[in-house]
Write a protein that holds these residues in place. Structure first.
Motif, PDB file in Angstrom:
ATOM      1  N   ARG A 281     -35.752  43.825   0.490  1.00 11.91           N
ATOM      2  CA  ARG A 281     -34.513  44.189   1.183  1.00 11.91           C
ATOM      3  C   ARG A 281     -34.800  44.912   2.501  1.00 11.91           C
ATOM      4  O   ARG A 281     -34.120  44.690   3.491  1.00 11.91           O
ATOM      5  CB  ARG A 281     -33.635  45.027   0.272  1.00 11.91           C
TER       6      ARG A 281
ATOM      7  N   ALA B 217     -24.086  37.389   3.227  1.00 13.02           N
ATOM      8  CA  ALA B 217     -25.037  38.489   3.035  1.00 13.02           C
ATOM      9  C   ALA B 217     -24.886  39.009   1.614  1.00 13.02           C
ATOM     10  O   ALA B 217     -24.072  39.896   1.339  1.00 13.02           O
ATOM     11  CB  ALA B 217     -24.774  39.593   4.063  1.00 13.02           C
ATOM     12  N   GLY B 218     -25.651  38.412   0.688  1.00 12.42           N
ATOM     13  CA  GLY B 218     -25.501  38.791  -0.715  1.00 12.42           C
ATOM     14  C   GLY B 218     -24.193  38.245  -1.267  1.00 12.42           C
ATOM     15  O   GLY B 218     -23.563  38.868  -2.114  1.00 12.42           O
ATOM     16  N   TYR B 219     -23.805  37.051  -0.778  1.00 13.85           N
ATOM     17  CA  TYR B 219     -22.618  36.379  -1.326  1.00 13.85           C
ATOM     18  C   TYR B 219     -23.098  35.520  -2.486  1.00 13.85           C
ATOM     19  O   TYR B 219     -23.896  34.600  -2.290  1.00 13.85           O
ATOM     20  CB  TYR B 219     -21.928  35.527  -0.256  1.00 13.85           C
ATOM     21  N   MET B 220     -22.649  35.846  -3.702  1.00 19.18           N
ATOM     22  CA  MET B 220     -23.292  35.295  -4.889  1.00 19.18           C
ATOM     23  C   MET B 220     -22.563  34.097  -5.484  1.00 19.18           C
ATOM     24  O   MET B 220     -22.723  33.790  -6.666  1.00 19.18           O
ATOM     25  CB  MET B 220     -23.473  36.398  -5.941  1.00 19.18           C
TER      26      MET B 220
ATOM     27  N   ILE C 258     -28.820  34.614   3.931  1.00 16.29           N
ATOM     28  CA  ILE C 258     -30.140  35.227   3.713  1.00 16.29           C
ATOM     29  C   ILE C 258     -30.486  35.081   2.239  1.00 16.29           C
ATOM     30  O   ILE C 258     -29.635  35.288   1.361  1.00 16.29           O
ATOM     31  CB  ILE C 258     -30.205  36.688   4.174  1.00 16.29           C
ATOM     32  N   HIS C 259     -31.737  34.696   1.997  1.00 19.09           N
ATOM     33  CA  HIS C 259     -32.173  34.429   0.623  1.00 19.09           C
ATOM     34  C   HIS C 259     -33.464  35.213   0.360  1.00 19.09           C
ATOM     35  O   HIS C 259     -34.366  35.229   1.202  1.00 19.09           O
ATOM     36  CB  HIS C 259     -32.415  32.928   0.443  1.00 19.09           C
ATOM     37  N   PRO C 260     -33.572  35.847  -0.829  1.00 22.32           N
ATOM     38  CA  PRO C 260     -34.728  36.723  -1.091  1.00 22.32           C
ATOM     39  C   PRO C 260     -35.972  35.994  -1.598  1.00 22.32           C
ATOM     40  O   PRO C 260     -36.511  36.345  -2.645  1.00 22.32           O
ATOM     41  CB  PRO C 260     -34.179  37.707  -2.125  1.00 22.32           C
TER      42      PRO C 260
ATOM     43  N   GLU D 213     -35.483  42.243   4.804  1.00 28.43           N
ATOM     44  CA  GLU D 213     -34.240  41.524   5.128  1.00 28.43           C
ATOM     45  C   GLU D 213     -33.455  42.244   6.214  1.00 28.43           C
ATOM     46  O   GLU D 213     -32.882  41.616   7.103  1.00 28.43           O
ATOM     47  CB  GLU D 213     -33.358  41.393   3.882  1.00 28.43           C
TER      48      GLU D 213
ATOM     49  N   GLY E  97     -21.416  42.339  -3.037  1.00 27.94           N
ATOM     50  CA  GLY E  97     -21.823  43.582  -3.695  1.00 27.94           C
ATOM     51  C   GLY E  97     -22.134  44.714  -2.755  1.00 27.94           C
ATOM     52  O   GLY E  97     -21.334  45.099  -1.913  1.00 27.94           O
ATOM     53  N   GLU E  98     -23.350  45.218  -2.899  1.00 28.26           N
ATOM     54  CA  GLU E  98     -23.800  46.408  -2.192  1.00 28.26           C
ATOM     55  C   GLU E  98     -23.534  46.336  -0.679  1.00 28.26           C
ATOM     56  O   GLU E  98     -23.078  47.286  -0.065  1.00 28.26           O
ATOM     57  CB  GLU E  98     -25.305  46.565  -2.448  1.00 28.26           C
ATOM     58  N   GLY E  99     -23.882  45.211  -0.101  1.00 26.97           N
ATOM     59  CA  GLY E  99     -23.617  45.036   1.328  1.00 26.97           C
ATOM     60  C   GLY E  99     -24.628  45.718   2.225  1.00 26.97           C
ATOM     61  O   GLY E  99     -24.320  46.037   3.377  1.00 26.97           O
ATOM     62  N   SER E 100     -25.856  45.921   1.732  1.00 27.76           N
ATOM     63  CA  SER E 100     -26.830  46.596   2.600  1.00 27.76           C
ATOM     64  C   SER E 100     -27.226  45.692   3.768  1.00 27.76           C
ATOM     65  O   SER E 100     -27.457  46.185   4.877  1.00 27.76           O
ATOM     66  CB  SER E 100     -28.054  47.053   1.807  1.00 27.76           C
ATOM     67  N   ASN E 101     -27.277  44.383   3.545  1.00 24.70           N
ATOM     68  CA  ASN E 101     -27.557  43.485   4.672  1.00 24.70           C
ATOM     69  C   ASN E 101     -26.390  43.467   5.652  1.00 24.70           C
ATOM     70  O   ASN E 101     -26.600  43.397   6.865  1.00 24.70           O
ATOM     71  CB  ASN E 101     -27.850  42.066   4.166  1.00 24.70           C
TER      72      ASN E 101
HETATM   73  C1  GAR Z   1     -30.160  40.396  -0.936  1.00 23.50           C
HETATM   74  O1  GAR Z   1     -31.474  40.618  -1.354  1.00 23.50           O
HETATM   75  C2  GAR Z   1     -29.922  38.931  -0.655  1.00 23.50           C
HETATM   76  O2  GAR Z   1     -31.041  38.275  -0.139  1.00 23.50           O
HETATM   77  C3  GAR Z   1     -29.606  38.422  -2.028  1.00 23.50           C
HETATM   78  O3  GAR Z   1     -28.825  39.421  -2.631  1.00 23.50           O
HETATM   79  C4  GAR Z   1     -29.162  40.688  -2.074  1.00 23.50           C
HETATM   80  C5  GAR Z   1     -27.898  41.339  -1.578  1.00 23.50           C
HETATM   81  O4  GAR Z   1     -28.106  42.659  -1.213  1.00 23.50           O
HETATM   82  N1  GAR Z   1     -28.905  37.191  -1.958  1.00 23.50           N
HETATM   83  C6  GAR Z   1     -28.982  36.229  -2.876  1.00 23.50           C
HETATM   84  O5  GAR Z   1     -29.646  36.331  -3.884  1.00 23.50           O
HETATM   85  C7  GAR Z   1     -28.162  34.998  -2.563  1.00 23.50           C
HETATM   86  N2  GAR Z   1     -28.370  34.000  -3.554  1.00 23.50           N
HETATM   87  P1  GAR Z   1     -27.039  43.430  -0.313  1.00 23.50           P
HETATM   88  O6  GAR Z   1     -25.658  43.227  -0.947  1.00 23.50           O
HETATM   89  O7  GAR Z   1     -27.460  44.856  -0.385  1.00 23.50           O
HETATM   90  O8  GAR Z   1     -27.100  42.868   1.069  1.00 23.50           O
END
Ligand code: GAR
Length: 209
Positions: A170, A86-89, A107-109, A173, A10-14
């Motif tokens: 975040r 990094a935010g791989y769902m 990374i896990h929130p 993170e 998604g967003e990819g901020s990490n």
């Molecule tokens: C982050 O908060 C990450 O820890 C979480 O999704 C977000 C992605 O944000 N990851 C999970 O929940 C994994 N199960 P980002 O796309 O802006 O990095």
């Protein structure tokens, strides 16, 4: 420098935090590929704008194994030393996880082992916790349960909603992931574990002899 591939949904901020940290002169790693199961992930556009190679394929309509095989091939072609989720769902198949064992970080929130899985912030608020947080860990076949490499707590404030908390987690993170990844690759580089390093040593050997 260690070669790092980042996998996003998604967003990819990490991913952005990992990428910009890698551009500091002191960084022990570089980002060689950003891959995604979502061709519309905003993070892909950021990576492209920053001149980083990208790979995207939708997982829709593909069996889990077929998608993970395609992802594996794309990653292998980039010869990464480490893969940073990094935010791989999506949950990765056991075969994929085994292929990259010890080289796959996530990374896990939440402050694992508390709240593996989804909706971590709502669950922390509901439980009346004083702290939320984030964890960087090695990926193993069991979801969110590999060796913990680093954690940062984030104070929960009165009136926090899950969204407000997610936003502050975040921020944490973005500090935790680059620092933990850097420490991890440095540790293994010192041990001669990173392939690039081994190749470089092998190439230099005839001159030394
Ligand atoms: C982050 O908060 C990450 O820890 C979480 O999704 C977000 C992605 O944000 N990851 C999970 O929940 C994994 N199960 P980002 O796309 O802006 O990095």
């Amino acid at each position: 420098k260690a070669r790092v591939a980042v996998v996003i949904s998604g967003e990819g901020s990490n991913m952005g935090a990992l990428l910009y940290a890698s551009r500091l002169p002191s960084s022990p790693y570089e980002v060689v590929l950003v891959a995604s199961n979502n061709p519309d992930a905003p993070g892909l556009a950021l990576a492209e704008a920053e001149g980083v190679a990208t790979w995207a394929r939708s997982h829709k309509g593909l069996a889990r194994e077929a998608f993970d095989d395609a992802l594996h091939e794309a990653l292998a072609a980039a010869r990464p030393d480490v893969i940073a989720l990094a935010g791989y769902m999506r949950v990765l198949t056991p075969g994929f996880v085994r292929a990259w064992e010890g080289r796959l970080l996530n990374i896990h929130p939440s402050l694992l082992p508390a709240y593996p899985g989804l909706d971590t912030h709502a669950r922390a608020l509901e439980a009346g916790d004083r702290h939320a947080g984030c964890t960087v860990h090695l990926v193993t076949e069991e979801v969110d349960s590999g060796e913990i490499l680093g954690q940062l707590p984030v104070a929960i404030q009165p009136g926090d909603t899950a969204d407000m908390l997610a936003q502050r987690v975040r921020l944490a993170e973005h500090q935790l992931y680059p620092a933990t990844l850097s420490a991890y690759v440095s540790r293994h580089q010192d041990a001669g574990w990173i392939e690039g390093q081994v190749d470089a040593l092998a190439a230099a050997l005839p001159e030394v002899l």
